[in-house]
Motif scaffolding. Sequence first.
Motif, PDB file in Angstrom:
ATOM      1  N   LYS A 173       0.858  -1.467   0.003  1.00  0.00           N
ATOM      2  CA  LYS A 173       0.106  -0.113   0.149  1.00  0.00           C
ATOM      3  C   LYS A 173       0.910   1.268   0.089  1.00  0.00           C
ATOM      4  O   LYS A 173       1.945   1.245   0.574  1.00  0.00           O
ATOM      5  CB  LYS A 173      -0.854  -0.208   1.182  1.00  0.00           C
ATOM      6  N   SER A 174       0.557   2.118  -0.628  1.00  0.00           N
ATOM      7  CA  SER A 174       1.162   3.594  -0.802  1.00  0.00           C
ATOM      8  C   SER A 174       0.200   4.784  -1.225  1.00  0.00           C
ATOM      9  O   SER A 174      -1.129   4.537  -1.350  1.00  0.00           O
ATOM     10  CB  SER A 174       2.428   3.555  -1.888  1.00  0.00           C
ATOM     11  N   SER A 175       0.693   5.902  -1.002  1.00  0.00           N
ATOM     12  CA  SER A 175      -0.268   6.736  -1.188  1.00  0.00           C
ATOM     13  C   SER A 175      -0.104   7.437  -2.750  1.00  0.00           C
ATOM     14  O   SER A 175      -0.828   8.392  -3.225  1.00  0.00           O
ATOM     15  CB  SER A 175      -0.092   8.011  -0.311  1.00  0.00           C
ATOM     16  N   ALA A 176       0.565   6.659  -3.353  1.00  0.00           N
ATOM     17  CA  ALA A 176       0.912   6.967  -5.135  1.00  0.00           C
ATOM     18  C   ALA A 176      -0.194   6.002  -5.731  1.00  0.00           C
ATOM     19  O   ALA A 176      -0.508   4.972  -5.511  1.00  0.00           O
ATOM     20  CB  ALA A 176       2.254   6.654  -5.455  1.00  0.00           C
ATOM     21  N   GLY A 177      -0.595   6.647  -6.698  1.00  0.00           N
ATOM     22  CA  GLY A 177      -1.416   5.734  -7.607  1.00  0.00           C
ATOM     23  C   GLY A 177      -2.673   5.454  -7.228  1.00  0.00           C
ATOM     24  O   GLY A 177      -3.372   6.033  -6.566  1.00  0.00           O
ATOM     25  N   ALA A 178      -2.795   4.103  -7.517  1.00  0.00           N
ATOM     26  CA  ALA A 178      -4.107   3.469  -6.985  1.00  0.00           C
ATOM     27  C   ALA A 178      -4.312   3.178  -5.608  1.00  0.00           C
ATOM     28  O   ALA A 178      -5.293   2.851  -5.238  1.00  0.00           O
ATOM     29  CB  ALA A 178      -4.367   2.186  -7.739  1.00  0.00           C
ATOM     30  N   GLY A 256      -1.681  -1.876   8.830  1.00  0.00           N
ATOM     31  CA  GLY A 256      -2.518  -2.684   9.578  1.00  0.00           C
ATOM     32  C   GLY A 256      -3.914  -2.054   9.799  1.00  0.00           C
ATOM     33  O   GLY A 256      -5.038  -3.015   9.818  1.00  0.00           O
ATOM     34  N   LYS A 257      -4.231  -0.805   9.396  1.00  0.00           N
ATOM     35  CA  LYS A 257      -5.611  -0.075   9.534  1.00  0.00           C
ATOM     36  C   LYS A 257      -6.623  -0.766   8.139  1.00  0.00           C
ATOM     37  O   LYS A 257      -7.501  -1.219   8.612  1.00  0.00           O
ATOM     38  CB  LYS A 257      -5.391   1.401   9.585  1.00  0.00           C
ATOM     39  N   GLN A 297      -8.703   6.175   1.016  1.00  0.00           N
ATOM     40  CA  GLN A 297      -8.559   5.593   2.291  1.00  0.00           C
ATOM     41  C   GLN A 297      -6.935   5.478   2.583  1.00  0.00           C
ATOM     42  O   GLN A 297      -6.234   5.538   3.572  1.00  0.00           O
ATOM     43  CB  GLN A 297      -8.825   4.377   2.271  1.00  0.00           C
ATOM     44  N   CYS A 298      -5.967   5.058   1.451  1.00  0.00           N
ATOM     45  CA  CYS A 298      -4.634   4.884   1.607  1.00  0.00           C
ATOM     46  C   CYS A 298      -3.980   6.597   1.681  1.00  0.00           C
ATOM     47  O   CYS A 298      -2.983   6.503   2.802  1.00  0.00           O
ATOM     48  CB  CYS A 298      -4.137   4.121   0.276  1.00  0.00           C
ATOM     49  N   HIS A 299      -4.439   7.229   1.243  1.00  0.00           N
ATOM     50  CA  HIS A 299      -3.903   8.478   1.330  1.00  0.00           C
ATOM     51  C   HIS A 299      -4.144   9.254   2.723  1.00  0.00           C
ATOM     52  O   HIS A 299      -3.057   9.619   3.329  1.00  0.00           O
ATOM     53  CB  HIS A 299      -4.425   9.766   0.352  1.00  0.00           C
ATOM     54  N   ARG A 300      -5.237   8.993   3.341  1.00  0.00           N
ATOM     55  CA  ARG A 300      -5.483   9.397   4.861  1.00  0.00           C
ATOM     56  C   ARG A 300      -4.592   8.634   5.665  1.00  0.00           C
ATOM     57  O   ARG A 300      -3.982   9.371   6.503  1.00  0.00           O
ATOM     58  CB  ARG A 300      -6.992   9.262   5.119  1.00  0.00           C
ATOM     59  N   LEU A 301      -4.219   7.256   5.488  1.00  0.00           N
ATOM     60  CA  LEU A 301      -3.624   6.766   6.311  1.00  0.00           C
ATOM     61  C   LEU A 301      -2.107   7.090   6.477  1.00  0.00           C
ATOM     62  O   LEU A 301      -1.413   7.201   7.350  1.00  0.00           O
ATOM     63  CB  LEU A 301      -3.666   5.165   6.305  1.00  0.00           C
ATOM     64  N   ILE A 302      -1.687   7.263   5.180  1.00  0.00           N
ATOM     65  CA  ILE A 302      -0.022   7.675   4.871  1.00  0.00           C
ATOM     66  C   ILE A 302      -0.011   9.106   5.385  1.00  0.00           C
ATOM     67  O   ILE A 302       1.138   9.296   6.368  1.00  0.00           O
ATOM     68  CB  ILE A 302       0.223   7.708   3.371  1.00  0.00           C
ATOM     69  N   MET A 305       1.016   9.574   9.396  1.00  0.00           N
ATOM     70  CA  MET A 305       2.158   9.163   9.811  1.00  0.00           C
ATOM     71  C   MET A 305       2.892  10.273  10.704  1.00  0.00           C
ATOM     72  O   MET A 305       3.400   9.897  11.949  1.00  0.00           O
ATOM     73  CB  MET A 305       3.086   8.630   8.666  1.00  0.00           C
ATOM     74  N   PRO A 306       2.990  11.537  10.626  1.00  0.00           N
ATOM     75  CA  PRO A 306       3.494  12.492  11.451  1.00  0.00           C
ATOM     76  C   PRO A 306       2.814  12.481  12.629  1.00  0.00           C
ATOM     77  O   PRO A 306       3.441  12.447  13.757  1.00  0.00           O
ATOM     78  CB  PRO A 306       3.410  13.618  10.524  1.00  0.00           C
ATOM     79  N   ARG A 307       1.411  12.430  12.777  1.00  0.00           N
ATOM     80  CA  ARG A 307       0.687  12.317  13.883  1.00  0.00           C
ATOM     81  C   ARG A 307       1.091  11.196  14.872  1.00  0.00           C
ATOM     82  O   ARG A 307       1.236  11.098  15.904  1.00  0.00           O
ATOM     83  CB  ARG A 307      -0.698  12.377  13.623  1.00  0.00           C
ATOM     84  N   ARG A 308       1.180   9.972  14.291  1.00  0.00           N
ATOM     85  CA  ARG A 308       1.560   8.894  14.829  1.00  0.00           C
ATOM     86  C   ARG A 308       3.089   8.882  15.500  1.00  0.00           C
ATOM     87  O   ARG A 308       3.339   8.483  16.568  1.00  0.00           O
ATOM     88  CB  ARG A 308       1.655   7.557  13.803  1.00  0.00           C
ATOM     89  N   ILE A 309       4.085   9.681  14.591  1.00  0.00           N
ATOM     90  CA  ILE A 309       5.347   9.870  15.162  1.00  0.00           C
ATOM     91  C   ILE A 309       5.207  10.717  16.249  1.00  0.00           C
ATOM     92  O   ILE A 309       5.828  10.508  17.471  1.00  0.00           O
ATOM     93  CB  ILE A 309       6.224  10.391  14.276  1.00  0.00           C
ATOM     94  N   ASP A 310       4.438  11.745  16.356  1.00  0.00           N
ATOM     95  CA  ASP A 310       4.317  12.726  17.559  1.00  0.00           C
ATOM     96  C   ASP A 310       3.866  11.867  18.748  1.00  0.00           C
ATOM     97  O   ASP A 310       4.092  12.301  19.795  1.00  0.00           O
ATOM     98  CB  ASP A 310       3.368  13.949  17.217  1.00  0.00           C
ATOM     99  N   ASP A 311       2.704  10.969  18.472  1.00  0.00           N
ATOM    100  CA  ASP A 311       2.416  10.235  19.850  1.00  0.00           C
ATOM    101  C   ASP A 311       3.360   9.483  20.378  1.00  0.00           C
ATOM    102  O   ASP A 311       3.278   9.207  21.601  1.00  0.00           O
ATOM    103  CB  ASP A 311       1.134   9.406  19.333  1.00  0.00           C
TER     104      ASP A 311
END
Length: 315
Positions: A173-178, A256-257, A297-302, A305-311
């Motif tokens: 999964k990535s935020s690129a393309g599909a 995982g989400k 959905q993929c874009h939102r999860l990628i 990541m900055p928020r997950r790092i801050d947590d």
Amino acid sequence: MIGILWAAQPDFRLLPISLSLVHRGLENVYSHGRGRKKCTSNRDNRTLERIVKQNPFKNVGETHKEWTAAGVSASRITTHRRMQDMGFSCRIPCIKPLLNKTQRQKRLAWAKDKKDWASAEWSKLMFSDESTFCISFGNQGPKVWRKRGEAQNPHCLKSSVKFPQSVMVWGPKSSAGAGAGPQCFLRSKVNAAVYQEVLEHFMLPAAEQLYGDADLIFQQDLAPAHSAKATSTWFKDHGIPVLNWLANLPDLNPIGKIYGVLYCEEEDAIHQTQQCRRAECRRATIRTTWALITPEQCHRLIDSMPRRIDDIQIL
């Protein structure tokens, strides 16, 4: 006093207010103090809250027995009602790996190293992971009683365990393309050779589909097949950089989400057609639901990541 007012002013139409407002006011006065008195005191309720917080994984029946053993006379329905009045809700617990002090320190150092990464850096990552889908039902385990905002409270978390009986799926999964690339069902134990075949026949086509000629960084966990010397050589030979990853970081992998959403949708589809207990039928259902994952959905999860790092840094 109401009777005096009524006698002195029988025609309420002369008042500069509506009759409905007068009627509601009289109802409030006469109904004051009505209602059955609660059978539990504030002290009893505090005892119940302490019992729930000490072991939030107990069901209502177990909590009720412990509460009545403390000298409180209440029914099971009352126990349930008091728990809800206190703000407790019965939820499926979040799952996080058990970490020792050294692992926590490594996680923090890793997060500090990535804290300045913007969405542009995270969008270069192709996340990957294997996930298991159990063929049997009812394997979610006990639920947890918690209040709003306590989902990540250590007392409300469920420790993860590995290797349940399942159908295993690999997917990128990535935020690129599909967003979500082609998936692969793993029929045998995953060793270095099997994993390299997956990379050759599924990861490379997914990279072409999602990134084209753009740069990418591949993410994988530290499973033995992933960290094997032969696998590292494969990545070097193909010129694909791999993100440095730590052990016990599954909660930071946004794929995982996706698997969580996929599992819920797949379970709903299977429960609607009670014929899908076989692995072959389950694979078909997984393929169908995987295809429904949107790029958004993929874009939102990628982007999370900055928020997950801050947590991690806050914890």
